[in-house]
Structure formats: structure tokens, C-alpha cells
Design a protein around this motif. Sequence first.
Motif, short mmCIF file in Angstrom:
data_model
loop_
_atom_site.label_atom_id
_atom_site.label_comp_id
_atom_site.label_asym_id
_atom_site.label_seq_id
_atom_site.Cartn_x
_atom_site.Cartn_y
_atom_site.Cartn_z
N ALA A 1 2.10 -11.78 -5.88
CA ALA A 1 2.88 -11.13 -5.08
C ALA A 1 4.10 -10.48 -5.53
O ALA A 1 5.13 -10.63 -5.29
CB ALA A 1 3.57 -12.38 -4.01
N TYR B 1 -13.99 -4.83 -5.56
CA TYR B 1 -12.65 -4.48 -5.11
C TYR B 1 -12.71 -2.61 -5.03
O TYR B 1 -11.99 -2.23 -4.28
CB TYR B 1 -11.63 -4.64 -6.39
CG TYR B 1 -10.26 -4.24 -6.12
CD1 TYR B 1 -9.38 -4.94 -5.25
CD2 TYR B 1 -9.52 -3.23 -6.65
CE1 TYR B 1 -7.85 -4.65 -4.88
CE2 TYR B 1 -8.16 -2.87 -6.27
CZ TYR B 1 -7.34 -3.50 -5.49
OH TYR B 1 -6.25 -2.97 -5.19
N ALA C 1 -10.07 -8.11 -11.80
CA ALA C 1 -9.95 -8.10 -10.24
C ALA C 1 -9.78 -6.53 -9.83
O ALA C 1 -10.38 -6.17 -8.95
CB ALA C 1 -8.82 -8.90 -9.52
N GLU D 1 -4.48 -6.03 -2.60
CA GLU D 1 -3.80 -7.79 -2.41
C GLU D 1 -4.72 -8.48 -3.54
O GLU D 1 -6.10 -8.55 -3.37
CB GLU D 1 -4.22 -8.27 -1.06
CG GLU D 1 -3.29 -7.73 0.02
CD GLU D 1 -1.73 -7.65 -0.19
OE1 GLU D 1 -1.38 -8.68 -0.85
OE2 GLU D 1 -0.97 -6.85 0.21
N ILE D 2 -4.20 -8.97 -4.42
CA ILE D 2 -5.01 -9.78 -5.26
C ILE D 2 -4.48 -11.32 -4.95
O ILE D 2 -3.05 -11.59 -4.96
CB ILE D 2 -4.48 -9.36 -6.71
CG1 ILE D 2 -4.98 -7.99 -7.00
CG2 ILE D 2 -5.49 -10.47 -7.62
CD1 ILE D 2 -6.48 -7.78 -6.87
N ALA D 3 -5.24 -12.18 -4.96
CA ALA D 3 -5.05 -13.75 -4.53
C ALA D 3 -3.98 -14.18 -5.70
O ALA D 3 -4.38 -14.01 -6.73
CB ALA D 3 -6.20 -14.36 -4.21
N GLY D 4 -2.89 -14.62 -5.12
CA GLY D 4 -2.20 -15.36 -5.95
C GLY D 4 -0.88 -14.55 -6.52
O GLY D 4 0.04 -14.98 -7.41
#
Length: 574
Positions: free
Chosen positions: A383, A357, A351, A378-381
Motif C-alpha cells: 500500500a 497482471y 507480480a 493493486e498488489i496484495a499486501g
Amino acid sequence: MKKLIYLALAASLAIAQSQPTGADATAPERASGLSKQSLVKANKFMIATANPHASQAGYEVLKAGGNAIDAMIAAQATLGLTEPQSSGLGGGAFVLYYDSKSKKLTSFDAREIAPASTTPERFLDARGKELEFMDAVVGGISVGVPGVPRMIEYLHKRYGSLKLEKILKYPINLAQNGFKVSNRLAKSIEQNAENLAKNKTAAEYFMPNGKGLREGQILKNKAYANALKTLAKEGAEPFYSGKLAQNISTSVAQASNHKAKISQNDFASYKVIEREPVCAQYREFEVCGMGGASSGGVAVGQILGIMGRFEPSQAGELRGLKLLGDASRLAFADRNKFMGDPDFINVPYQALLSSSYLDERAKLAGSKQALADAPAGEIAGLAYAPSTALELPSTSHISIVDSYGNVLSMTTSIENAFGSTLMANGYLLNNELTDFSFVPRNEAGIVANSPAPHKRPRSSMAPTIVLLNGKPYMSVGSPGGSRIIGYVAKTIIAHVDWGLDVQAAISYPNVLNRFGTYELEVGTAASKHESELAGLGFKTQIRELNSGVQAILIKDGVLEGGADPRREGVVLGD
């Protein structure tokens, strides 16, 4: 001229058994930042290391028909003796290796691991406050289980061609008979005398009679010679299960500062991990580096991936420097949030280096003014909580191309100058665990690089192999703590975009922006851009930027090598 250069080198080493092409380390011309050091060319094989003895050790192995892995082992074993403040058997390493038989590029993670006794609060005091950095470094709690001995055994069994007894002959003889202390080692001892004095064994070795070793003094190390003899005869196992391992445990347990525990199970659990390289497209090249516990491959790949979305600038052009400053800052923001040991956390390599990206990150870097803020993406999943960790610049790099077409890029370290300052078996022990974030969590959540049992701390080491049409084109890397990323990126950009040969690219003024301050190398042409960069909104700082880049280029069947004039590196080849 080449013969004269070699003869000067041979005289300093007190050897004259062969006649490779070589280049002495000379000081850069501070007015321009470019060095008088010459580009070295060869046709068969080449090695570039941070120390003349290490280059000679590897050269002799290559001359005897050994391959890149054989030469790396000889050079690493020698560096642990002649440049002990930077790397050695008590540390770890990352290796990129192109095997000409399989035509495969792979990487090997020999990073140290935290002992089982490690808790997330390892570097907090009884009140939950962060320890002072150097207080944590000097002593037992900073020491991880070393990876270099196991790496040597692992890679030798898999790829080596000569017997270890032959490979290690040079450093064993040097340890037994002695070598002249270099100016760099003498100065490093002087600068770190206070820390060395805190541990008896290190103090007695580096500061006999209470005075630091001076340049030109003969230094012998029989304990180190015996350790290498053990490695040659028995392999790495005694370093992980026998007396040598016990000596490390004892040194850590009896440290004068922050006593700690490394158990037999900690040693037994250590493994070298083969990992897929992390690769990014940069113009017509594919730039490949380390994944694993290193952030170097992703960060270098992101910087170049962003730069590759703009037209190349000329060397020293303000537009190019502006783009490089913002691209670097964006890459570091992602590094600080997402990077850590992939065996413990989900590291989003694909990603972070995906075209979509990098397109978005390049839009941020393409602004006319410097970025006022550079948040991580921001990368999904995922945090994770952003966090930094201080990495100090005492590391070493080796680049090798052998006569069989194998290519190696290895960065190796004990972290701080003289590591933890603890010694065992004639060598220094690392302080790599201080590369973990001291604060394991904050208001944003868990830190990806928090300490944990048997976890590998995040690194910035960035051994790199650049491919062109699927074939090795360049081997490059550098010491320098977290600045390694910027040093490697600058060298590649200076060659590819600015048209400099590999030596000139290495010698070119260092410029980098990690956390919002654009650092410019003092006394070079880079400092002339300070006011212009400030006018674009950058916070600037002119300072020493002591890289140690080694690089070899494979161009039209000819090898071209360079060594950083800021240190004492040497390139040798035939």
C-alpha cells in the motif's frame, strides 16, 4: 565510403593508428525524423558510446584483444573527461552483462547511496515545504556516495583481461595532453553557466576568466589524469578511504549551498550489488533490464508486455501510437507507486510482469479512446503512496559486443547536467539524491522512494539486453531522465514491430506518455499525429525529445550498430 567516414573521425581525434568502421553523428532530417546517419556493420566486435573519444578509447582496447568490460572501463573513463556533464567517477551506473563463458546474463547495481546523515525530510525546508528543485540540486545535500570507481574495480577483477594501466592509457593521455571541446559540451556549459558559477572549482575549470569554454578550445585536466593513474595503480580503494575520498567529503562540507556530510563510514559501506535481471516476454524475444533501484527494467518490460498482447502495427499508424501512449502511462503509474530500493522496500517484480497482471493492464490500454485516468494497479499486501520525482536528462549509455561473444549494456550518470556542480579530484560530483521523492509521505501513506540512510534513489536508467532463443540479440539504452524508458521502448518496438534497422529505429521520431501528456518530437513526422491523438482524448505536447540511444544488434553473425543523431555518439567496430 567507410574509409572516408573513419578518416574524418580520425582527423577530429588527431589519431590514425587503426581503421575501424565508423559513423559520424549527423543531424536528423527533421522533416521525417529519420537520420542520414548510416547503419554500421562489423564482424568481430563493436562499441557504441555518446562521444567519439570514448568510442575510440573502447575500440582500441577491443582491437588490442580486450573484452567488453575492459572496453567499458576505457570508454567510461573517457566520457568522464570529454562528456563530464553526463557521467563520470563522481556518479553511478547500472550494468547488464552477458558472459559468454557461463552463458549467463546478470546485472550490477552501482547506484549511489545516501549518507548516514540522511533523513526522510532531507529535501524539506524548516517549514516542512519542498525545496525548489534546482536549489536542492546545486550544492551538498544532493550528493550521494559515488559508485563508478568501485564498479570499475569490481567488474575488472571479475571479468577483465587487460591490465588497468593499458585500459586507461587513452583517457590518461587525453587528460594530460588535452582534447578539443565539443559543440555539445560548449553549449551545455553555456546553458548551465549560472549553476556552475556557484562553485569555484567548477567555475574555474569550465568558465576560465569568467567565460564558458568554446567549441574547439583545448581542455586539459591534470587532476583527472592523476585520479585515473591512481585507479590504474591502486584500484578503487583510494576513492573510498584515502585522500580522494576526503576531497569529496570536503567539497560537500564546504559547498556554497546546502552544506552536507559524507563520512568515512559512508564510503566504507559502499558496495556494488549483483542482482537478477528483470525480464519480460515480448513476442518471440525476452527483454531483460535492471531491477534494483532502477525502475527501467520493469517499466520497459510492462510497456512491451502490454504491446505484445496486440497485433503489431505499422510505423506511424494511429492505432499503434494510441496503444503505446496508454501502455506507457500505465507503466509509469506502477513505477511511481511500487518502485524503489529493493533493500529497503518490497518491490513486486514478478507480480508486475506476470501474465495475468499484464492481461488486465492490456484490457485498459485496448480501449478505443485514450485513458482518461491511469491508476496504478493493486498488489496484495503493498500500500505504497504514489509519488513522482523529477529526473533530469543528463546521462550516458554504452553498448559493447566483443570478439569473445560477451555483451554489455551500461547506463551511467551524475543525474543533472554537471551534477551538483561540485568537483573533487578533477571530476564532477553527482546530484543523484534528488531522484528521491522530496515528500516522504502523504495522505495515502509512506512513499516507496523516500530518502533514508544508505538507500539508493529510484532511477529510470534502462540498460537492456534483448535475448532471442536464449542468446543476446540486442544491447540498447539511452540517457534522458525518466524519458529513458520511453526512448528504449520506442527503439525496440520500431525494430521488432515496425521492421526498421537498428539505426533507423533509433532515429525514428520519439513519442512517449509518462504522466498523461503525450509528448511528440518537434519537427518530425510524429507531430503530424497531434490532432489525431487529441481526437482520441490525449493531451498532447510537441517538444524537443533529446534522446541519446546507443544500440548494437547481433544478427546472423553480423553486428549492426546505431548511435542517436540527436547527440554526438559514434559506433566503431571491426
